[in-house]
Design a protein around this motif. Structure first.
Motif, mmCIF file in Angstrom:
data_model
loop_
_atom_site.group_PDB
_atom_site.id
_atom_site.type_symbol
_atom_site.label_atom_id
_atom_site.label_comp_id
_atom_site.label_asym_id
_atom_site.label_seq_id
_atom_site.Cartn_x
_atom_site.Cartn_y
_atom_site.Cartn_z
ATOM 1 N N ALA A 408 0.735 -1.224 -0.120
ATOM 2 C CA ALA A 408 0.016 0.021 0.059
ATOM 3 C C ALA A 408 0.881 1.224 0.005
ATOM 4 C CB ALA A 408 -1.045 0.047 1.221
ATOM 5 N N LEU A 409 1.946 1.327 0.774
ATOM 6 C CA LEU A 409 2.750 2.706 0.878
ATOM 7 C C LEU A 409 3.337 2.683 -0.554
ATOM 8 C CD1 LEU A 409 4.331 4.607 2.394
ATOM 9 C CD2 LEU A 409 6.050 2.863 3.123
ATOM 10 N N LEU A 410 3.866 1.509 -1.287
ATOM 11 C CA LEU A 410 4.569 1.561 -2.548
ATOM 12 C C LEU A 410 3.400 2.215 -3.639
ATOM 13 C CD1 LEU A 410 6.670 -1.707 -2.773
ATOM 14 C CD2 LEU A 410 7.508 0.746 -2.394
ATOM 15 N N ARG A 411 2.305 1.745 -3.415
ATOM 16 C CA ARG A 411 1.239 2.203 -4.576
ATOM 17 C C ARG A 411 1.067 3.561 -4.188
ATOM 18 N NH1 ARG A 411 -0.977 -2.840 -3.291
ATOM 19 N NH2 ARG A 411 -2.475 -1.806 -1.857
ATOM 20 N N GLU A 412 1.247 4.134 -3.132
ATOM 21 C CA GLU A 412 0.985 5.416 -2.637
ATOM 22 C C GLU A 412 2.033 6.356 -3.048
ATOM 23 O OE1 GLU A 412 0.355 8.570 1.204
ATOM 24 O OE2 GLU A 412 0.500 6.361 1.480
ATOM 25 N N GLN A 413 3.143 6.124 -2.993
ATOM 26 C CA GLN A 413 4.390 7.025 -3.607
ATOM 27 C C GLN A 413 4.345 6.707 -5.058
ATOM 28 O OE1 GLN A 413 6.102 8.585 -1.915
ATOM 29 N NE2 GLN A 413 4.971 8.160 0.314
ATOM 30 N N ARG A 414 4.159 5.757 -5.639
ATOM 31 C CA ARG A 414 3.999 5.811 -7.137
ATOM 32 C C ARG A 414 2.903 6.641 -7.660
ATOM 33 N NH1 ARG A 414 3.446 0.744 -7.585
ATOM 34 N NH2 ARG A 414 5.604 0.097 -7.865
ATOM 35 N N ALA A 415 1.907 6.772 -7.096
ATOM 36 C CA ALA A 415 0.846 7.547 -7.655
ATOM 37 C C ALA A 415 1.155 8.879 -7.356
ATOM 38 C CB ALA A 415 -0.507 7.300 -6.701
ATOM 39 N N ARG A 416 1.914 9.520 -6.316
ATOM 40 C CA ARG A 416 2.473 10.768 -5.887
ATOM 41 C C ARG A 416 3.211 11.238 -7.043
ATOM 42 N NH1 ARG A 416 4.415 11.741 0.024
ATOM 43 N NH2 ARG A 416 2.146 11.187 0.349
ATOM 44 N N VAL A 417 4.195 10.321 -7.396
ATOM 45 C CA VAL A 417 5.266 10.710 -8.258
ATOM 46 C C VAL A 417 4.861 10.904 -9.604
ATOM 47 C CG1 VAL A 417 7.336 9.810 -9.479
ATOM 48 C CG2 VAL A 417 7.182 9.554 -7.110
ATOM 49 N N GLN A 418 3.593 9.969 -10.135
ATOM 50 C CA GLN A 418 2.836 10.057 -11.330
ATOM 51 C C GLN A 418 2.078 11.449 -11.461
ATOM 52 O OE1 GLN A 418 0.860 6.440 -11.784
ATOM 53 N NE2 GLN A 418 2.681 5.232 -12.284
ATOM 54 N N GLY A 419 1.594 11.670 -10.415
ATOM 55 C CA GLY A 419 0.705 13.153 -10.254
ATOM 56 C C GLY A 419 1.599 14.222 -10.302
ATOM 57 N N GLU A 420 2.670 14.272 -9.855
ATOM 58 C CA GLU A 420 3.783 15.405 -9.996
ATOM 59 C C GLU A 420 4.204 15.465 -11.377
ATOM 60 O OE1 GLU A 420 4.495 17.660 -7.849
ATOM 61 O OE2 GLU A 420 3.297 16.822 -6.043
ATOM 62 N N GLY A 421 4.644 14.426 -12.037
ATOM 63 C CA GLY A 421 5.080 14.326 -13.270
ATOM 64 C C GLY A 421 4.076 14.774 -14.258
ATOM 65 N N GLY A 422 2.603 14.472 -13.971
ATOM 66 C CA GLY A 422 1.824 15.090 -14.884
ATOM 67 C C GLY A 422 1.371 16.520 -14.661
ATOM 68 N N ARG A 423 1.589 17.135 -13.595
ATOM 69 C CA ARG A 423 1.550 18.396 -13.388
ATOM 70 C C ARG A 423 2.615 19.294 -13.883
ATOM 71 N NH1 ARG A 423 -0.777 17.268 -8.299
ATOM 72 N NH2 ARG A 423 1.161 17.224 -7.478
ATOM 73 N N LEU A 424 3.733 18.513 -14.006
ATOM 74 C CA LEU A 424 4.903 19.196 -14.716
ATOM 75 C C LEU A 424 4.822 19.245 -16.121
ATOM 76 C CD1 LEU A 424 7.985 17.737 -12.608
ATOM 77 C CD2 LEU A 424 7.248 19.958 -12.557
ATOM 78 N N ASP A 425 4.053 18.237 -16.790
ATOM 79 C CA ASP A 425 3.987 18.400 -18.118
ATOM 80 C C ASP A 425 2.823 19.398 -18.414
ATOM 81 O OD1 ASP A 425 5.815 16.610 -18.596
ATOM 82 O OD2 ASP A 425 4.543 14.875 -18.459
#
Length: 486
Positions: A408-425
């Motif tokens: 669950a922790l890994l999934r949470e961190q992966r989702a956060r990284v993907q969200g930050e990358g999408g906002r940067l794009d």
């Protein structure tokens, strides 16, 4: 012939003279009038009465007796004073009997005050009473007019007083005189004087008679009894109530009456009263001439000093035409230099502005730099992510958590990284341009966001996703604004 006998004493009674009542009354009257003749009696007046017929009835009394007295109407005017209760007098007349009432009385035709001391005491008593009422206060005294137009005079029509006043005023400054003749002594004098003062005060000037500006109440010298009309309370109150300034001039210089205290000014003589009323015309004319001469001399000196200051000031002033010529030359020079300097200044400012524009980076360069930085950050993030995950996995392993919690922790961190990358794009300018938008800038590099900001004939730079294109604008005939001409 036999005579009848008479009781004892009867024979003596027949020797007594027999009189009628009228004979006795006549005998007493003859005895009184023949014995006393014309007499002078001193006493205090009491029970005073004035009848409508004009006769005066009163009594003269002293410590031990009382004498009925009468003054017939024809003698009142010659009486010499005004009788009143409490007045001590010396009456002159004759004794007469009145048979119908079995009484006698004194018929008086002359009166005088009983001694100067008693008269002065009566005057002093009246003076103190009026002083307590404030009739003698200096605050109520009025100023005399400087040059009256009309002078009212209250005095006797005969004698030298009126003549002295007339000649003095005619000599000093001729003025109109309004004379109200009055008796100045004797019975009724006080009432006539008071009536004259009040009559002058009632003149309003609208009835054809001019209202006096000042009054003179005057008479010549005389004894204290002769001046008593001017010590009468009726006269004093009339003068106090008068709204016209009053000058009193009664008697000689050493004579003093109560009117002197209540009047506005006291003159020692009638002549002095006239001198107080008007100034000397010759002195006024001389004073005016003197003042005119001083004014003329002073004005001449003022004009002379002003002229001298004006001349000194005009001498110190520069030549006005030369000043104007110098200022005109200076103005022409400044205008020429300004005409020459303004284009050069504008050219220098334009060159500095162009140099600054040339040094500014283009939007493509800025975007490229931002994209390069973003790429480097993404690469670093990609490279560092395994290490981060490994580190987190080691920490998790060290903490020995359960397998489900770790996943669950890994999934949470992966989702956060993907969200930050999408906002940067989404925030990348390049992503916006790739969606079909164009960035329009002027030659200075300022973005143009409104069509109204585009001026006809100006050059703009349009940045696309794959490069930049320069364009020239022209005026749109429909909107009047600039439009692109590629």
């Amino acid at each position: 012939m036999h005579e009848p006998s008479h009781p004892s004493g009867a024979q003596g009674a027949t020797n007594i003279a027999e009189y009628s009542v009228s004979e006795i009354s006549g005998a007493i009257k003859s005895t009184l009038e023949g014995t006393f003749g014309r007499i002078r009696v001193r006493g205090e007046i009491t029970e005073f009465k004035r009848y409508s017929s004009g006769h005066l009835y009163f009594s003269l009394k002293d410590e031990k007796g009382k004498l009925s007295s009468v003054v017939w109407r024809g003698s009142v005017a010659r009486l010499g004073l005004k009788p009143e209760n409490g007045l001590e007098v010396i009456a002159t007349g004759k004794i007469s009997a009145y048979g119908e009432r079995s009484s006698y009385q004194m018929m008086i035709d002359r009166m005088e005050y009983a001694g100067e001391g008693a008269l002065l005491a009566r005057i002093e008593k009246l003076r103190q009473r009026l002083a307590q009422e404030g009739l003698f206060d200096t605050q109520r005294k009025r100023r005399l007019p400087f040059l009256p137009r009309v002078i009212g005079v209250v005095t006797s029509a005969q004698g030298a007083v009126l003549h002295d006043i007339r000649t003095t005023i005619a000599r000093r400054f001729p003025r109109d005189l309004l004379v109200w003749p009055v008796p100045v002594q004797g019975e009724g004098a006080a009432e006539r004087i008071a009536e004259a003062v009040a009559g002058f005060d009632r003149i309003d000037g609208r009835s054809g008679v001019a209202r006096p500006d000042v009054l003179i109440v005057a008479r010549g010298g005389g004894s204290l009894e002769d001046l008593m009309a001017f010590n009468d309370e009726t006269v004093l109150r009339a003068v106090a109530a008068c709204t016209i300034p009053v000058i009193s001039a009664v008697g000689h210089e050493t004579d003093t009456t109560l009117i002197d205290f209540v009047s506005d000014r006291r003159a020692p003589t009638p002549t002095a009263a006239a001198e107080m009323a008007v100034p000397v015309r010759a002195e006024l004319e001389a004073d005016l001439a003197h003042r005119m001469a001083r004014l003329s001399n002073g004005l001449g000196r003022v004009l002379q000093l002003a002229r001298a200051r004006l001349e000194r000031a005009s001498a110190g002033l520069p030549d006005l035409p030369s000043l104007l010529e110098t200022a005109r030359i200076r103005l022409d020079d400044r205008s020429y230099r300004l005409d020459m300097a303004l284009p050069a200044l504008l050219e220098r400012r334009r060159a500095r502005l162009q140099a600054a524009c040339d040094r500014l980076p283009t939007p493509g360069t800025v975007i490229a730099l931002k994209r390069s930085g973003l790429t480097l950050a993404s690469a670093g993030l990609v490279r560092g992510l395994p290490h981060y995950l490994r580190d987190r996995r080691n920490r998790v392993a060290s903490l020995r958590p359960s397998a489900p919690a770790l996943l669950a922790l890994l999934r949470e961190q992966r989702a956060r990284v993907q969200g930050e990358g999408g906002r940067l794009d989404s925030l990348s300018p390049r992503a916006v341009l790739e969606r079909g938008y164009v960035l329009v800038r002027d030659r200075a590099g300022h973005p143009l966001t409104l069509a109204a900001e585009v001026k006809a004939g100006s050059q703009v730079i349009m940045t696309f996703a794959d490069g930049e294109v320069a364009a020239q604008t022209e005026r749109d005939p429909r909107s009047g604004q600039g439009r692109l001409d590629l």
